[in-house]
Design an enzyme around this catalytic site. Structure first.
Site: not given
Length: 711
Positions: A84, A221, A645
């Site tokens: 992402h 991810d 992230s």
């Protein structure tokens, strides 16, 4: 004695007391923090974590694009980050003919690696406490505005000193502890960052909104990029002549995995937390920006998602912006819910009551801060309605219809910028036009107009509502139809007319520009009513922060996150989300198959037969866990937030276990208060990443670049 113990107990509810809580500054790790890390199992010395004079772990950690984190894993500049985090770059290269979002992307050799002109990575070189230099120019008699001016002046001097020594460096002075301390961070940026590998979205985004912020998780991810430099290994803009960057430190990859209780630490660039914010500020956050995101983005995203599910071209155009919007939308929902369920406001108010008693019982504090909490309460009350209106205004108009955003960018376009910046700005604008569907945007505009009017009092309505009433008989749809039919901003041609000073086009007569100017006027008008209140709140939150730290002076406080590099540490550990439920510390590929069966008619859980066959094969080779299964994700009680992230998750030896990519639903209030029994950091297992790269991507040449530890 009982009263004193009650005060301390209330304090401990809202200040860090556990080793796994805290986002710690690498240049300011004190003896107690280092000791706590050792007690939990850290095996490498602290100077191997951060050392401005010698290669260390931090030299391999990057700020990825300024909004995520990443880690360097090869001597030729390979970077692992989240899927992402790379999503926008992947989307920009995606077409109907080459659907890299759906099918994934693989560069078979370096000539196929794709450049991303707007992307950069940032390395931290050093940090320095400059608080004494700044405080020497500040006085208690200054207003908050005067304090800003004085601070900015000395900050410019400090940053200029770094530029004079080396103009290629990026010096940034950040405020900590609500403006009570200041640290200088010196960075180096690399602007040639190329896409190397991305799994299909059915791996990298498995579950989409449904699974976002949830555990158990089965999302792969991750994505892979490469940093390029000039032939002297220095930063350079994209050029075919550039070569892979040679980093001073490369992170080794562990295939040993983890077990319950294993030491785990995370290095990255967390965004913002508000752990020391007053209860009044938290309450404003809930009813203001959080609720505005929930209400307004929910309306906008429903329109986007409906059209994305209908057409592949719209799915590709809107995938990245939908992903970004929905992430914070669901975060706001979870945050407000967690604040209520975990009684965060009640805990904060208990602490504030103890603080007030301490102030009253301490002569120096009583003389200076007796009315501090009363002042905060009154100012937040005064700002409540206009502040809420501003939150809805920005979500509705500034972040809503994209044609308004384009109009504002054209209005503020800097035609006098340096060529490099000018080209980048034009490219960014053209990309926005390319990913815009006018029919969808027009529907969003109409929905936004109606939502804003429903949410705020008439005092905060911009002039456009009067125009709709007077000129269109209150028919807002007729107004929007006319607006989109008559504006010249539906294509980027308007920018060319302005740049060429075309006499046949008057920018300020365009109806979309006229509307945008009306909106700017209304924002200024609302903001003017609370300018003085804003300054008062900022001052009192700073004093509040300092007072809490003085009240518990022997405690080891960490500063709120502010997009600077931080270390968090803890252990790999499951949790109990509610009575009768026990969540394990890891998931396996079996869960992927279960979710596909459970959500067989949901496009967000559709996985190709090829991938299903791969993950169910049992042929996991060296990447299998001790039970012979394929681990997908794992959780630790490390302290993270947005911006983390893509952060590397390390074992006790500084080897890569995986990448952090999410928090958990039950602790969505974590930006405000840490809940040790509930808060977890969700990471994708590096062994699953390598398994997908090798078995699905067939990128053996990338695997060979890595320093992979043997089991």
């Amino acid at each position: 004695m009982k009263k004193f113990n009650a005060i301390i107990l209330a304090l401990l509810i809202c200040v860090p007391v556990l080793a796994d809580e805290g986002m710690w500054m690498l240049g300011n790790l004190n003896k107690q923090t280092r000791k706590s890390m050792k007690e939990l199992g850290l095996k490498i010395p602290a100077n191997k974590l951060y050392n401005p004079d010698k290669p260390s772990l931090t030299d391999a950690v990057v700020s990825f694009g300024g909004f995520c984190s990443g880690v360097v894993v090869s001597e030729d500049g390979l970077v692992f980050t989240n899927h992402h985090c790379g999503f926008s770059a992947i989307q920009q290269h995606t077409t109907l003919e080459h659907d890299y979002l759906k099918d994934g992307f693989v560069a078979r050799d370096r000539s196929e690696e794709l450049p991303n002109p707007e992307l950069y990575v940032r390395f931290l070189l050093s940090t320095e406490d400059v608080t004494p230099r700044i405080l020497t120019v500040l006085t208690d008699s200054m207003t908050e505005e005067e304090r800003h001016w004085a601070t900015d002046s000395i900050v410019e001097i400090i940053q200029a000193e770094v530029y004079e020594r080396d103009s290629t460096l990026i010096p940034i002075v950040d405020a900590y502890y609500a403006g009570n301390e200041f640290w200088l961070s010196v960075y180096r940026d690399f602007n040639d960052v190329r896409l190397v590998f991305a799994p299909p979205s059915s791996i990298g985004k498995l579950g989409w909104d449904t699974d976002n912020w949830m555990w158990p998780r089965h999302t792969g991810d991750f994505s892979v990029f490469r940093i390029y430099a000039n032939k002297d290994n220095e930063p350079a803009d994209y050029s075919p002549d550039n070569v892979p960057y040679q980093p001073p430190y490369v992170v080794p990859v562990s295939l040993d995995g983890y077990k319950e209780g294993s030491f785990c630490m995370t290095l990255g660039y967390p965004g913002t937390t508000e752990r020391y914010l007053s209860s009044y500020g938290i309450e404003e956050m809930m009813t203001g920006i959080n609720q505005a995101m929930i209400d307004v983005r929910g309306v906008k995203q429903a329109i986007w998602k409906r059209e994305m599910d209908k057409r592949d071209d719209i799915r590709i155009k809107y995938a990245s912006k939908y992903d970004e919007s929905s992430n914070y939308w669901k975060n706001s929902i979870g945050t407000n819910k967690a604040i209520q369920q975990l009684k965060v406001l009640e805990k904060k108010r208990e602490m504030e009551a103890s603080l007030q008693r301490w102030i009253q019982n301490t002569p120096f504090e009583r003389e200076n801060l007796l009315h501090l909490l009363t002042s905060l309460e009154l100012d937040y009350k005064q700002r409540r309605e206009p502040g809420r209106a501003m939150a809805y205004f920005y979500e509705t108009f500034m972040y809503g219809p994209e044609l308004i955003q384009l109009a504002l960018e054209i209005l503020n376009f800097d035609f006098g910028a340096e060529e490099k910046q000018l080209v980048a700005s034009i490219r960014k604008l053209l990309d926005k036009y390319e990913n815009l569907d006018l029919d969808i945007d027009k529907e969003v505009f109409l929905a936004m107009l109606r939502e804003y009017k429903k949410q705020v009092s008439p005092d905060y309505l911009p002039e456009v509502y009067n125009r709709i009433a007077a000129d269109y008989g209150g028919d807002d749809k007729a107004f929007v139809d006319s607006l989109y039919a008559n504006t010249k901003l539906t294509t980027p041609q308007a920018l060319r007319w302005v740049a060429e000073q075309d006499s046949t086009f008057n920018l300020f007569e365009d109806p979309m520009i006229a509307l945008s100017l009306d909106l700017i006027v209304k924002v200024f008008e609302i903001n003017q009513t609370i300018t003085e209140t804003n300054m008062s709140i900022e001052r009192d939150e700073r004093l509040f922060n300092a007072a809490v730290r003085r009240m518990y002076a022997n405690h080891d406080f960490y500063p709120d996150a502010n997009f600077t590099m931080r270390l968090s540490f803890g252990t790999v550990r499951g949790y109990t989300p509610f009575d009768g439920a026990e969540y394990s510390h890891f998931t396996t590929t079996r869960g992927i198959l279960e979710k596909v069966r459970e959500h067989f008619d949901d496009p967000d859980f559709q996985v190709s037969p090829e991938i299903l066959s791969l993950v169910s094969s049992g042929d996991y080779g060296q990447y299998a866990n001790q039970n012979g299964d394929m681990s997908v994700c794992f959780i630790s009680n490390n302290d993270i937030t947005g911006g983390n992230s893509g952060s590397a998750m390390f074992n006790a030896k500084g080897e890569l276990l995986g990448l952090a990519f999410d928090g958990n639903w039950e602790a969505m209030s974590s930006d405000i208060i840490f809940e040790p029994d509930l808060q977890r950091c969700i990471g994708v297992d590096v062994r699953y990443m390598l398994f997908i790269m090798e078995k699905f991507g067939k990128v053996d040449h990338l695997i060979k670049e890595l320093i992979v530890g043997k089991k």
